[in-house]
Each structure stands twice: as structure tokens, then as C-alpha cells.
Design a protein around this motif. Structure first.
Motif, PDB file in Angstrom:
ATOM      1  N   ARG A  74     -37.968  21.574  -1.073  1.00 14.64           N
ATOM      2  CA  ARG A  74     -38.075  22.292  -2.344  1.00 14.64           C
ATOM      3  C   ARG A  74     -37.604  21.391  -3.495  1.00 14.64           C
ATOM      4  O   ARG A  74     -36.637  20.659  -3.361  1.00 14.64           O
ATOM      5  N   ALA A  75     -38.338  21.442  -4.585  1.00 18.62           N
ATOM      6  CA  ALA A  75     -37.985  20.691  -5.796  1.00 18.62           C
ATOM      7  C   ALA A  75     -37.709  21.680  -6.929  1.00 18.62           C
ATOM      8  O   ALA A  75     -37.819  22.887  -6.754  1.00 18.62           O
ATOM      9  N   SER A  76     -37.355  21.152  -8.077  1.00 23.87           N
ATOM     10  CA  SER A  76     -37.057  22.015  -9.223  1.00 23.87           C
ATOM     11  C   SER A  76     -38.238  22.906  -9.567  1.00 23.87           C
ATOM     12  O   SER A  76     -38.080  24.077  -9.896  1.00 23.87           O
ATOM     13  N   PHE A  77     -39.434  22.345  -9.491  1.00 23.34           N
ATOM     14  CA  PHE A  77     -40.653  23.111  -9.744  1.00 23.34           C
ATOM     15  C   PHE A  77     -41.577  22.911  -8.555  1.00 23.34           C
ATOM     16  O   PHE A  77     -42.288  21.929  -8.490  1.00 23.34           O
ATOM     17  N   TYR A 131     -42.540  21.940  -4.834  1.00 23.78           N
ATOM     18  CA  TYR A 131     -42.118  21.163  -3.676  1.00 23.78           C
ATOM     19  C   TYR A 131     -42.329  19.682  -3.953  1.00 23.78           C
ATOM     20  O   TYR A 131     -43.050  19.295  -4.866  1.00 23.78           O
ATOM     21  N   ARG A 132     -41.688  18.870  -3.154  1.00 22.84           N
ATOM     22  CA  ARG A 132     -41.964  17.442  -3.174  1.00 22.84           C
ATOM     23  C   ARG A 132     -41.943  16.927  -1.747  1.00 22.84           C
ATOM     24  O   ARG A 132     -41.440  17.610  -0.845  1.00 22.84           O
TER      25      ARG A 132
END
Length: 124
Positions: A103-106, A108-109
Motif C-alpha cells: 500500500r502507498a499513500s495513494f 499501491y506501489r
């Protein structure tokens, strides 16, 4: 923190067997490909074996028929069973994970992870 932790290296006589294991820890949604690479003294790192999320495998010619890679997606682990070991298999073995979805800030990465390396020594 997302990381790979390896275990199972050691010393063995020629013809012996070892099993390497690698566990991915952290908040991981999925992993695409996992694999093992090795680096012998004075040589470049080389691919040993990979396994995709679809369980397709790929081996270096030098280990075909002797090594078997497997993965457990429920546990985010990959293992390498090494049989009929030869002195030329001596190297530091590194676990690799590609396309690690976190999970990323906005949204996924996707990450590429490497383990710390575990030494395998094959000698009489």
C-alpha cells in the motif's frame, strides 16, 4: 517494514543437500516473481532459479535437475532445495522478490526486494 529474510545456508560436502528458505514480511498484498541468485567470490551475481506467481519456473543450466524452487503464497515464502551439491555451487545466495505489491499513500506501489544473503559452502 517490508523485507526478505533468508535462512538455511551452511557447509556441506560434495554430493550433499541443503534447503534455503526466504520469507517476505510486512504488509504485502501479493508478490509476482520470486527467485534465488548467487554470487561466488570474484564473480558477478547470477540467476539460479525463479518462480512466477503462476508457478512457472526457470533454472540456470548449471543447476537443472539438481535444484528445485518452490513457493508458498499464503506465507509469502520461497524455498530452494539443493541436491547433489558441487564445489562450484559455493557462493552467497540471495533471495529476490519482484512486483511486491504494498500500500502507498495513494493506491499501491510495487517493490523489488533482496535478502541479505546466506553463504553456502560445498567442500570436502
Amino acid at each position: 517494514q517490508v523485507q526478505l529474510v533468508e535462512s538455511g545456508g551452511g557447509s556441506v560436502q560434495p554430493g550433499g543437500s541443503l534447503r534455503l528458505s526466504c520469507a517476505a514480511s510486512g504488509s504485502i498484498f501479493s508478490i509476482n516473481a520470486m527467485g534465488w541468485y548467487r554470487q561466488a567470490p570474484g564473480k558477478e551475481r547470477e540467476l539460479v532459479a525463479t518462480i512466477s506467481s503462476g508457478i512457472s519456473t526457470n533454472y540456470a543450466d548449471s543447476v537443472k535437475g539438481r535444484f528445485t524452487i518452490s513457493r508458498d503464497d499464503a506465507k509469502n515464502t520461497v524455498s530452494l532445495q539443493m541436491n547433489s551439491l558441487k564445489p562450484e555451487d559455493t557462493a552467497v545466495y540471495y533471495c529476490n522478490a519482484n512486483g511486491v505489491k504494498v500500500r502507498a499513500s495513494f493506491g499501491y506501489r510495487y517493490l523489488v526486494l533482496w535478502g541479505q544473503g546466506t553463504l553456502v559452502t560445498v567442500s570436502s
